[in-house]
Design an enzyme around this catalytic site. Structure first.
Site, PDB file in Angstrom:
ATOM      1  N   ASP A  93      26.338  85.272 -47.774  1.00 23.99           N
ATOM      2  CA  ASP A  93      25.457  85.290 -46.606  1.00 23.99           C
ATOM      3  C   ASP A  93      24.147  84.589 -46.946  1.00 23.99           C
ATOM      4  O   ASP A  93      23.604  84.769 -48.031  1.00 23.99           O
ATOM      5  CB  ASP A  93      25.182  86.731 -46.172  1.00 23.99           C
ATOM      6  N   HIS A 117      21.336  84.401 -44.692  1.00 20.64           N
ATOM      7  CA  HIS A 117      20.244  84.752 -43.787  1.00 20.64           C
ATOM      8  C   HIS A 117      19.337  85.804 -44.431  1.00 20.64           C
ATOM      9  O   HIS A 117      19.820  86.831 -44.897  1.00 20.64           O
ATOM     10  CB  HIS A 117      20.808  85.290 -42.469  1.00 20.64           C
ATOM     11  N   SER A 125      29.805  90.218 -44.488  1.00 17.11           N
ATOM     12  CA  SER A 125      28.828  90.849 -45.378  1.00 17.11           C
ATOM     13  C   SER A 125      29.027  92.366 -45.434  1.00 17.11           C
ATOM     14  O   SER A 125      28.676  93.012 -46.420  1.00 17.11           O
ATOM     15  CB  SER A 125      27.402  90.545 -44.913  1.00 17.11           C
TER      16      SER A 125
END
Length: 858
Positions: free
Chosen positions: A376, A378, A429
């Site tokens: 991930d 972000h 995630s």
């Protein structure tokens, strides 16, 4: 408390609104003391209102309907409400928006009244108008008459619309004086005294705190009268002055040129709270040189700097400071600490030389390791949490993005972490978080684990993660909650009770979750397919052929084209600046009494930075679009290199679809959608097409690294937020060009930006991993088909998040009947069928589709 009606609202993201409303109404109907009280079924979703109406005994009230969506929608809802025998609250809204002037309020209510009485044959006594009580005392001249307008409109409505009732929400009136309860209650009492005389029948108000008109302090009474009736242009200032003189703890405003006259401690505190960098180095040095008071550089951090940041933390927790201000405070703190670090290192070396060794001192409340999990990319939310925790004297070790489990655990052990925080945005995630929890249990690590990020929820944490780990696992909703949770976990006198409370709460959540699974009903996949969306392809809309087949790449897209397409609301969400109705959206948020000023300041900062970045070419937009002949085969979509190959040769790609299975209300006629429903079937003989796109904003990471060297967390978060907004704007602008130019199925389209946001255009652009197709693995087909990585540089992580993080991708559907929908929960029969079609194992499919499985895999 004196209230006469029970208002029921079930509007919440985690709730199945209609089911929750049905269950609650059924439960209270068996309680005699509650059942005898009139109910107000309150929701912004009409299906939730209908669910409540079906379960209510006796006459209830619906809150609310309006002419906002036009007469047809208004009449349709009104007929259903009349069918159930309910009364209705009608808001003074029409297609042009909210009524503020007396004449507009009267005109909208009159129009609604005549529609209800003449076309629906509604009993006038069942109509309750809410002509909008709006905020006065804002300092804006145009707001001064809002109270008078409501009272005058009420009087006329009661005189001209026989039988109609009047209601209103009182809290709006006094919102300018938020936090000054005595002032607000007095304003409510005075307003009701006059409004009731003019015909107001009911209101939403804290009935237990309404003062009697004659009991209000005479000076305060006169001030409220002057404000409500607009008799004194200085009424607002006089009320504020009254509040300062009569409320405890009122502080006088210090002029900006006066704060420099205070002690160095007061100056440092002020600079931290106000986020003023200009003098902080000099003031920090002045404190350091005061050897009598601060013998060591560390004492300056532990003393005035931490005292200032403690106040910042308290103000943020109390909602008196906002996130952008906190970020600026952190920047000032880092600058001050950065000035002291060389002196601290010099002192450490001297002490080491004297003693041979020196014991490290830890001035922090605790050490917290934060990481965005493997796969991930972000991390805006995680960065914000880190800054807020840092402002509250926690040592934060941020491991960045795409962090593998072993790196997280190694960092936790090496840094003697007190807490680990995991973040993630995409659904894969969630599985990685479960894996980290299992590994922590296997290795007997007993550090509390915090879970956060857009894809996470308290329910998922309680059901899927917490049972895998015997130490505390806690879902943290946002940055403002992180400090409270961490403080309680590290407080020896509180942590055991806090953990026990969490265990009990999460056990209840698990039980409710498993009970809800038992209650849910599903159609079989075959039944759902039979009840799918079946378009009339032969006599209906004929698909338009795109202007080219294949791909078109945009290597350096003009960023100036994208600026006007930016949707600013999510930008303010990043900064946790949320206006209250009617000031939720952009630019109305600037009018919000609480966050408006800070929102304007942050917006101006964003505009200045954006202009600089574009002019200096620090950011670059790259992307591509592609179109191919396509046909549907049941739930899947097959793509072909050329039209002539359809039916005669193998497709060059297949996109696999998922279909809704959760049973819908018996009164609902909606089909059970799958994306393939919007593409012409292979055996229809109709030529149809499918498009795809991928766009991204490059350069964000490089800019963040530059700002990181300057300890500038504020601009790190700012540039990430702007990168995301530009990528989304690119997707919006490019989709418009597709409709008008590249595919040209709506070449004459002329929509303004507000229409684009409301999806008034034809066609959709759903993305893999989102509700209409929750499977991220479909991106692999997109990337292979269109050579996206090679042509644009946009890549995929092992969890199929896009790199760079500021990226958007999806499919293009041109069918005018295509629409966004949520697949929702699906059953084992569909999972097995989907796995067979994709040539994957059921376990692999269950891994990727975990959040939407309607059954427990264990």
């Amino acid at each position: 408390m004196g209230a006469q009606v029970l208002d029921i609202n079930m509007d919440d993201g985690m709730l199945d609104g209609p089911a929750a409303m049905t269950r609650f109404c059924n439960l209270i109907s068996s309680e005699p003391d509650i059942a005898k009280v009139p109910l107000c079924i309150d929701s912004s979703n009409f299906s939730v209102i209908e669910a409540g109406l079906k379960c209510c005994q006796g006459k209830c009230i619906v809150n609310s309907i309006s002419l906002k969506e036009g007469e047809e929608d208004f009449l349709e809802k009104a007929r259903k409400i009349k069918l159930y025998g309910a009364a209705v609250v009608v808001m003074a809204f029409d297609e042009m928006g909210q009524a503020t002037e007396t004449e507009t309020k009267i005109a909208i209510c009159s129009r609604a009244y005549h529609l209800l009485v003449e076309k629906v044959h509604f009993n006038p006594n069942d109509i309750i108008f809410d002509p909008n009580i709006l905020t006065i005392g804002t300092g804006m001249e145009e707001h001064n008459l809002y109270a008078i307008n409501f009272i005058n409109a009420t009087k006329t409505i009661k005189e001209t619309l026989p039988g109609a009732r009047i209601s209103g929400g009182l809290s709006n009136l006094s919102f300018s004086f938020r936090g000054m309860d005595a002032i607000r209650e007095a304003m409510h009492g005075v307003f009701l005294y006059h409004a009731i005389k003019c015909g107001m029948d009911m209101g939403i108000v804290n009935a237990g705190n309404l003062p009697v008109y004659d009991d209000i302090h005479k000076e305060l009474l006169q001030l409220c009268e002057n404000l409500i009736w607009n008799k004194d242009p200085d009424a607002t200032e006089k009320l504020l002055h009254y509040a300062q003189n009569h409320a405890q703890g009122g502080k006088k405003f210090v002029q900006t040129d006066e704060w420099r006259k205070g002690s160095v401690e007061e100056r440092l505190e002020y600079a931290l709270i106000k986020g003023i960098e200009k003098y902080v180095t000099a003031d920090t040095e002045e404190a350091r040189l005061n050897q009598g008071k601060y013998p060591r550089p560390l004492n300056v951090i532990e003393g005035p700097l931490m005292n200032g940041m403690k106040i910042v933390g308290e103000l943020f927790g109390a909602g008196k400071m906002f996130l952008p201000q906190v970020i600026k405070s952190a920047r000032v703190m880092k600058k001050a600490v950065g000035h002291l670090i060389p002196y601290m290192e010099k002192e450490r070396e001297e002490r080491r030389a004297e003693r041979g060794s020196v014991e490290e001192e830890d001035p922090y409340h605790g050490t917290i390791v934060l990481a965005t999990v493997k796969g991930d990319v972000h991390d805006i939310g995680k960065n914000i949490v880190g800054v807020v925790l840092g402002c509250n004297n926690f040592r934060v070790i941020d491991l960045g993005v795409m962090t593998p489990c072993d790196k997280i655990l190694r960092a936790a052990v090496e840094n003697k972490a007190d807490i680990i925080g995991l973040s993630g945005l995409i659904t894969p995630s969630l599985d990685e978080m479960i894996f980290v929890a299992k590994e922590m249990e296997r290795l007997a690590i007993k550090i509390p684990l915090l879970i956060g990020g857009a894809t996470t929820s308290k329910t998922h944490t309680a059901v899927k993660i917490a049972p895998r780990y015997s130490a505390p696992v806690i879902h943290v909703l946002d940055a403002s909650k992180s400090v409270v949770v961490c403080s309680q976990l590290l407080d020896e006198s509180l942590k055991d009770d806090f953990f026990e409370e969490i265990l009990e709460e999460y056990e209840e959540i698990r039980q409710e979750h498993y009970e809800s699974l038992k209650e849910r009903r599903y159609l079989s996949l075959q039944q759902a397919r039979r009840k799918g969306f079946h378009n009339d392809w032969l006599s209906g809309h004929k698909p338009v052929k795109p202007k080219f087949i294949g791909t078109k790449v945009f290597e350096d897209y003009d960023l100036n084209r994208l600026v006007e397409y930016i949707d600013w609301k999510p930008f303010f969400d990043v900064w946790q600046l949320r206006g209250k109705y009617p000031n939720r959206g952009f630019p109305k948020i600037f009018n919000d009494k609480t966050v408006g000023e800070e929102a304007k300041r942050v917006y101006n900062d964003a505009q200045n930075l954006l202009k600089t970045l574009i002019n200096q070419k620090k950011l670059q937009a790259r992307g591509m679009v592609g179109f191919w002949p396509a046909r549907s085969v049941q739930d899947d979509i097959q793509l072909y290199a050329v039209e002539e190959a359809v039916g005669s040769s193998e497709p060059i790609a297949k996109f696999y679809g998922l279909r809704q299975q959760a049973e819908k209300d018996s009164a609902c006629t909606d089909p059970y959608y799958c994306l393939s429903d919007f593409i012409a079937p292979l055996d229809s003989g109709i030529c149809d097409y499918l498009g795809l796109f991928a766009v991204a904003c490059f350069g964000v990471d490089e800019l963040c690294n530059e700002f990181r060297k300057q300890d500038d967390e504020y601009n790190i978060i700012m540039v990430k937020a702007l990168g995301d907004r530009l990528a989304e704007a690119f997707a919006e602008e490019l989709h418009e060009r597709v409709r008008r130019e590249f595919w040209a199925y709506c070449s004459a389209e002329q929509l303004d930006l507000s229409d684009l946001r409301r999806i008034k255009y034809e066609g959709i652009r759903p993305a893999p991993g989102y509700p209409s197709q929750p499977d991220h693995t479909e991106k692999l087909t997109m990337w292979k088909l269109a050579n996206i990585k090679e042509t644009t540089g946009i890549g995929l992580t092992e969890s199929l998040a896009m790199i760079p993080a500021s990226a958007v991708s999806g499919l293009y559907f041109s069918n005018p009947k295509s629409k966004y929908f949520a697949v929702g929960k699906i059953c084992k029969d569909q999972v097995e069928d989907y796995a067979w079609r994709k040539n994957l194992s059921v376990a692999e499919v269950e891994k990727w589709l975990g959040p939407i499985l309607g059954y427990d895999t264990e």
